[in-house]
Design an enzyme around this catalytic site. Structure first.
Site, short mmCIF file in Angstrom:
data_model
loop_
_atom_site.label_atom_id
_atom_site.label_comp_id
_atom_site.label_asym_id
_atom_site.label_seq_id
_atom_site.Cartn_x
_atom_site.Cartn_y
_atom_site.Cartn_z
N HIS A 106 0.87 -1.18 0.00
CA HIS A 106 0.00 0.00 0.00
C HIS A 106 0.90 1.23 0.00
O HIS A 106 1.97 1.25 0.63
CB HIS A 106 -0.88 0.00 1.25
CG HIS A 106 -1.34 1.36 1.68
ND1 HIS A 106 -0.68 2.10 2.65
CD2 HIS A 106 -2.38 2.12 1.27
CE1 HIS A 106 -1.30 3.25 2.81
NE2 HIS A 106 -2.32 3.29 1.99
N ASN A 108 0.40 5.75 -0.14
CA ASN A 108 -0.52 6.89 -0.20
C ASN A 108 0.28 8.16 0.06
O ASN A 108 1.11 8.21 0.95
CB ASN A 108 -1.62 6.73 0.84
CG ASN A 108 -2.48 7.98 0.96
OD1 ASN A 108 -2.26 8.82 1.84
ND2 ASN A 108 -3.46 8.11 0.09
N ARG A 110 -0.71 12.50 0.07
CA ARG A 110 -1.90 13.34 -0.02
C ARG A 110 -1.64 14.73 0.55
O ARG A 110 -0.73 14.94 1.36
CB ARG A 110 -3.05 12.70 0.74
CG ARG A 110 -2.73 12.48 2.23
CD ARG A 110 -3.76 11.59 2.92
NE ARG A 110 -3.41 11.39 4.32
CZ ARG A 110 -2.60 10.45 4.77
NH1 ARG A 110 -2.05 9.60 3.90
NH2 ARG A 110 -2.32 10.33 6.06
N HIS A 146 12.64 -1.31 4.11
CA HIS A 146 12.88 -0.29 5.13
C HIS A 146 14.11 0.55 4.80
O HIS A 146 14.12 1.76 5.07
CB HIS A 146 13.03 -0.96 6.50
CG HIS A 146 11.72 -1.24 7.15
ND1 HIS A 146 11.08 -0.35 7.99
CD2 HIS A 146 10.90 -2.32 7.07
CE1 HIS A 146 9.94 -0.86 8.40
NE2 HIS A 146 9.80 -2.06 7.86
N HIS A 176 -7.66 -5.45 17.82
CA HIS A 176 -8.49 -6.59 18.21
C HIS A 176 -7.80 -7.93 17.93
O HIS A 176 -8.24 -8.97 18.44
CB HIS A 176 -9.84 -6.53 17.48
CG HIS A 176 -9.73 -6.51 15.99
ND1 HIS A 176 -9.30 -5.40 15.30
CD2 HIS A 176 -10.00 -7.47 15.05
CE1 HIS A 176 -9.32 -5.67 14.00
NE2 HIS A 176 -9.73 -6.90 13.82
N GLY A 259 -18.56 11.43 1.31
CA GLY A 259 -19.33 11.19 0.10
C GLY A 259 -18.49 10.83 -1.09
O GLY A 259 -18.86 11.10 -2.23
N GLY A 260 -17.34 10.21 -0.82
CA GLY A 260 -16.46 9.80 -1.90
C GLY A 260 -17.06 8.67 -2.72
O GLY A 260 -18.12 8.13 -2.41
N ARG A 261 -16.35 8.30 -3.76
CA ARG A 261 -16.85 7.26 -4.68
C ARG A 261 -16.57 5.89 -4.07
O ARG A 261 -15.43 5.45 -3.97
CB ARG A 261 -16.15 7.41 -6.03
CG ARG A 261 -16.69 6.50 -7.11
CD ARG A 261 -16.12 6.94 -8.44
NE ARG A 261 -16.67 6.16 -9.54
CZ ARG A 261 -16.09 5.08 -10.04
NH1 ARG A 261 -14.95 4.65 -9.54
NH2 ARG A 261 -16.65 4.43 -11.05
#
Length: 300
Positions: A106, A108, A110, A146, A176, A259-261
């Protein structure tokens, strides 16, 4: 002060294109493109691959969305910004390889801007990171991943990698289950220290290091033979990925609350996953070895 976001917009679109080109070359398949718009403001471009020879599912998403009032997931720890108009942009991606010896990953990066009332100053912050989720881990791969992250952050101070690694270990933790999602990487948020240019440069360094961190691992492991038993274990461990994304991930919550897609937000889910009741791998098996990697540790 108005935040200069046009350079970030151009960078994020270019980063998406560069990553997609590299993944297409590795898989031998072309990504589909799905542009979309959002009723409240903005939109994005979803680039995705389903059923590739290397990637069972791959999504590399660019979005630039706007809203009239910050959603709860963005303003919960910034009460003074509640009610402000906002815009957010970035690139988010998750890759789910077919071969269980190739790890899921993953990444990201932004930018978030809370616009000021008339006469005030906009507030901005950058965030992002990358992490690795192996099913059959190789320690040399974890060290390479790393090391690449550390080297990308080194120009911004030797304290950045240890701090962002710790942040990643703590963020991608399934409370959890009492285990990490994988072997970590780096994660940062709320970055505005040093001004826009400095924060943007660090964010670019993180985005730009992804291919160097991940693709050598792919090329090293993609040719290893695997069995249906190993695919079953991969599906079982993918269940943990689903649990984190739907229960704990702030990005998923922000996307849904704003309200994203939905189709793009949930493209991070694996195409198949499984759950077993009270199951643990046989002691001494290759599957049992993974547990030793699901506790934060130092890799370098």
């Amino acid at each position: 002060m108005t935040v200069p976001i046009s350079a970030a917009y151009d960078y994020f679109l270019d980063l998406q294109s560069r990553i997609v080109r590299a993944l297409e070359e590795a898989d031998g398949s072309n990504f589909d493109a799905d542009p979309w718009t959002r009723e409240e403001g903005g939109g994005g471009l979803t680039r995705y691959l389903e059923g590739g020879s290397l990637f069972e599912r791959a999504g590399v998403l660019f979005s630039h969305v706007r809203g009239k009032a910050l959603p709860p997931s963005a303003s919960s720890h910034r009460g003074e910004l509640a009610g402000r108009s906002w815009e957010a942009m970035g690139v988010s991606m998750v890759l789910h390889p077919r071969n269980p010896h190739v790890p899921t990953t993953h990444m990201n990066v932004r930018l978030f801007v809370a616009h000021a009332p008339q006469g005030g100053a906009d507030v901005f912050w950058f965030g992002g990171g990358l992490d690795l989720t192996p099913y059959y881990p190789f320690e040399e791969d974890a060290r390479h991943f790393h090391r690449t992250c550390r080297d990308a952050l080194q120009p911004f101070g030797p304290e950045k990698y240890p701090a962002y690694k710790k942040w990643c270990d703590e963020y991608f933790y399934l409370k959890h289950r009492k285990e990490t999602r994988g072997i970590g990487g780096i994660f940062f948020d709320d970055l505005s220290e040093g001004g826009f240019d400095h924060s943007f440069a660090l964010t670019r360094a993180v985005g730009d290091c992804f291919l160097n961190a991940y693709m050598p691992i792919v090329e090293k492991r993609r040719g290893i033979d695997y069995t249906e038993k190993q695919r079953d274990f991969q599906a079982y461990r993918r269940g943990r990925y689903v649990e984190f994304n739907l229960v704990l991930d702030r990005g998923t919550l922000f996307g849904l609350q704003s309200g994203g897609r939905t189709e793009s937000i949930l493209l991070s889910m694996p195409p198949t996953a499984a759950w077993r009741y009270c199951w643990t791998p046989k002691q001494g098996s290759a599957e049992a070895e993974l547990q030793a990697y699901l506790t934060p540790r130092e890799w370098l």
